[in-house]
Design a protein around this motif. Structure first.
Motif, short mmCIF file in Angstrom:
data_model
loop_
_atom_site.label_atom_id
_atom_site.label_comp_id
_atom_site.label_asym_id
_atom_site.label_seq_id
_atom_site.Cartn_x
_atom_site.Cartn_y
_atom_site.Cartn_z
N ARG A 110 -10.29 15.94 10.57
CA ARG A 110 -11.51 15.49 11.22
C ARG A 110 -12.45 16.64 11.58
O ARG A 110 -13.45 16.41 12.25
CB ARG A 110 -11.15 14.73 12.50
N GLU A 111 -12.13 17.84 11.16
CA GLU A 111 -12.94 19.00 11.54
C GLU A 111 -14.37 18.85 11.03
O GLU A 111 -14.60 18.51 9.85
CB GLU A 111 -12.33 20.28 11.00
N LEU A 112 -15.32 19.12 11.94
CA LEU A 112 -16.75 19.17 11.60
C LEU A 112 -17.26 17.85 11.03
O LEU A 112 -18.23 17.83 10.26
CB LEU A 112 -17.03 20.32 10.64
N THR A 113 -16.57 16.74 11.35
CA THR A 113 -17.05 15.43 10.86
C THR A 113 -18.08 14.82 11.81
O THR A 113 -18.81 13.91 11.39
CB THR A 113 -15.87 14.47 10.71
N PHE A 114 -18.14 15.26 13.04
CA PHE A 114 -19.11 14.73 14.00
C PHE A 114 -20.33 15.64 14.03
O PHE A 114 -20.21 16.86 14.18
CB PHE A 114 -18.48 14.63 15.39
N GLU A 115 -21.47 15.05 13.88
CA GLU A 115 -22.71 15.84 13.90
C GLU A 115 -23.82 15.00 14.54
O GLU A 115 -23.81 13.77 14.48
CB GLU A 115 -23.11 16.26 12.50
N ILE A 116 -24.74 15.69 15.15
CA ILE A 116 -25.90 15.06 15.76
C ILE A 116 -27.12 15.49 14.96
O ILE A 116 -27.41 16.69 14.88
CB ILE A 116 -26.05 15.48 17.24
N PRO A 117 -27.80 14.56 14.33
CA PRO A 117 -28.95 14.97 13.50
C PRO A 117 -30.01 15.66 14.35
O PRO A 117 -30.35 15.18 15.45
CB PRO A 117 -29.46 13.65 12.91
N GLY A 183 -9.89 18.82 17.84
CA GLY A 183 -9.69 18.47 16.45
C GLY A 183 -10.94 18.17 15.67
O GLY A 183 -10.86 17.88 14.47
N VAL A 184 -12.11 18.23 16.30
CA VAL A 184 -13.35 17.87 15.61
C VAL A 184 -14.29 19.06 15.53
O VAL A 184 -14.68 19.51 14.45
CB VAL A 184 -14.03 16.67 16.29
N ASP A 185 -14.69 19.58 16.69
CA ASP A 185 -15.66 20.67 16.70
C ASP A 185 -15.54 21.41 18.03
O ASP A 185 -15.06 20.85 19.03
CB ASP A 185 -17.09 20.14 16.52
N GLY A 186 -15.97 22.64 18.02
CA GLY A 186 -15.91 23.46 19.22
C GLY A 186 -16.58 24.80 18.98
O GLY A 186 -16.94 25.15 17.85
N PRO A 187 -16.73 25.59 20.02
CA PRO A 187 -17.40 26.89 19.85
C PRO A 187 -16.58 27.91 19.09
O PRO A 187 -17.13 28.95 18.69
CB PRO A 187 -17.64 27.34 21.30
N LEU A 194 -22.97 22.24 16.35
CA LEU A 194 -23.22 21.71 17.69
C LEU A 194 -23.07 22.80 18.75
O LEU A 194 -23.81 22.82 19.73
CB LEU A 194 -22.26 20.56 17.99
N TYR A 195 -22.12 23.69 18.55
CA TYR A 195 -21.85 24.75 19.53
C TYR A 195 -22.22 26.11 18.95
O TYR A 195 -21.54 27.11 19.21
CB TYR A 195 -20.38 24.74 19.93
N ARG A 196 -23.27 26.18 18.13
CA ARG A 196 -23.63 27.44 17.49
C ARG A 196 -24.05 28.50 18.51
O ARG A 196 -23.66 29.66 18.40
CB ARG A 196 -24.77 27.17 16.49
N GLU A 197 -24.83 28.10 19.50
CA GLU A 197 -25.28 29.08 20.50
C GLU A 197 -24.10 29.62 21.30
O GLU A 197 -23.99 30.83 21.53
CB GLU A 197 -26.29 28.43 21.43
N ARG A 198 -23.18 28.74 21.70
CA ARG A 198 -22.00 29.18 22.44
C ARG A 198 -21.10 30.05 21.56
O ARG A 198 -20.51 31.04 22.04
CB ARG A 198 -21.24 27.96 22.94
N HIS A 199 -21.00 29.70 20.29
CA HIS A 199 -20.19 30.50 19.36
C HIS A 199 -20.77 31.91 19.22
O HIS A 199 -20.01 32.90 19.22
CB HIS A 199 -20.15 29.81 18.00
#
Length: 340
Positions: A110-117, A183-187, A194-199
């Motif tokens: 499920r990695e990187l399957t959730f995104e906000i347009p 399991g989906v997304d994170g910094p 989604l967490y590009r700035e935090r990364h």
């Protein structure tokens, strides 16, 4: 003497005294507010209850910080050192601002399957300028402009709603899942959007810590470095060095070829194998100093040049004579190969 049922109140247990005091307080405040009744009940029954404000005398209100009892700042809050209450290894928490380890990437499908347009980059507001158009136009032109204004306003409202919805979803994501979605997304995901700035912030922080640790390691290594001779490393063994090189002090140029006499022992210095009688180089230097490098006689004007020839030793003369005889024998053998 045996006492009856009519004993004094001092003989009553503490629980019965508290119960009677609580009942009295509740009976007195029957028509009061429930909060006031509870406060009065706690004041009369709870032995550990203590008001935070110190009692004041007079008709003036003086604000003071409570420095006693079970409220801050208590004795354990202002004067107890950390040594008396050390942190156990089992209860210590890592002082890190990284997300928890269970949010790390673990090859989940499920990695990187959730995104906000993302919202539209440029919102078109040309229809607003069309509202200000008061020039003369044909009915067909005005109708076409009306259709453009209508479509532009609909698109603007849609872009506005998408922008607001994007901001709302990002706020919900930051508040509900500030450390990432398991399991989906994170910094900590390198390809996260989604967490590009935090990364980027965590990456810059990690780089800074790595640089700081490297500089600190070099500084500590420089401060704690000791020479092998000072630290007595390999004491009593051959250091395989030149003479006096293992001593960490300023040393002169010591070369066996340039300074052979520094490497002679006492016996070799006192009983040398070869004692030069006369050194032509030293004699030439002394004479040049005496005549001040003049090649002529200052009185007669004639040339004043001396040659410094040294007689060969008897061993060298014998060796040259033996070499000459052997060369002659070889030459004679080459001329008469049949003779022995």
């Amino acid at each position: 003497m045996r006492r009856g049922f009519g004993g004094s109140s001092q003989d009553m247990p503490a629980a019965s005294q508290a119960a009677s005091a609580g009942g009295t307080s509740l009976a007195r405040s029957r028509n009061a507010h429930p909060t006031m009744r509870l406060d009065s009940f706690l004041r009369t029954t709870d032995t550990g209850y203590q008001h935070a404000e110190a009692p004041t005398q007079g008709d003036r209100f003086v604000r003071k910080m409570a420095t006693y009892g079970q409220v801050r700042p208590s004795v354990s809050f202002i004067s107890e050192p950390r040594v008396t209450r050390p942190v156990q290894n089992t209860s210590a928490v890592d002082m890190s601002n990284l997300p928890p380890s269970w949010v790390d990437p673990k090859a989940d499908p499920r990695e990187l399957t959730f995104e906000i347009p993302p919202p539209p980059a440029n919102v078109n507001t040309e229809f607003i300028d069309m509202y200000k158009n008061h020039s003369l136009m044909l009915p067909s032109e005005r109708y076409q402009e009306h259709l453009k204004m209508k479509a532009g306003e609909l698109q603007w409202r849609k872009d506005r709603a998408d922008t607001f919805m994007y901001k709302k979803r990002m706020n919900v994501l930051e508040r509900k899942h500030p450390e990432g979605i398991i399991g989906v997304d994170g910094p900590l995901y390198p390809e996260t959007t989604l967490y590009r700035e935090r990364h980027d912030q965590l990456a810059a922080q990690a780089q800074y810590k790595a640089d700081h640790a490297e500089m600190r390691y070099g500084n500590l290594a420089q401060q704690t470095h000791t020479d092998d001779a000072v630290a007595f490393r390999d004491y009593g063994t051959d250091p395989q060095m030149q003479r006096s090189k293992d001593i960490c002090i300023q040393r002169k140029c010591v070369d066996p070829a340039i300074h052979p006499f520094r490497f002679l022992d006492t016996h070799d210095r006192l009983f040398p194998k070869y004692t030069p009688v006369w050194d032509p180089g030293r004699a030439s230097a002394q004479r040049s100093h005496d005549v001040r490098d003049k090649r002529h006689n200052i009185i007669s004007g004639t040339e004043n040049v001396l040659t410094y020839n040294v007689a060969k030793s008897w061993e060298e003369v014998q060796a040259e004579a033996m070499a000459t005889r052997i060369a002659k024998i070889h030459a004679s053998q080459r001329e008469q190969p049949g003779d022995v």
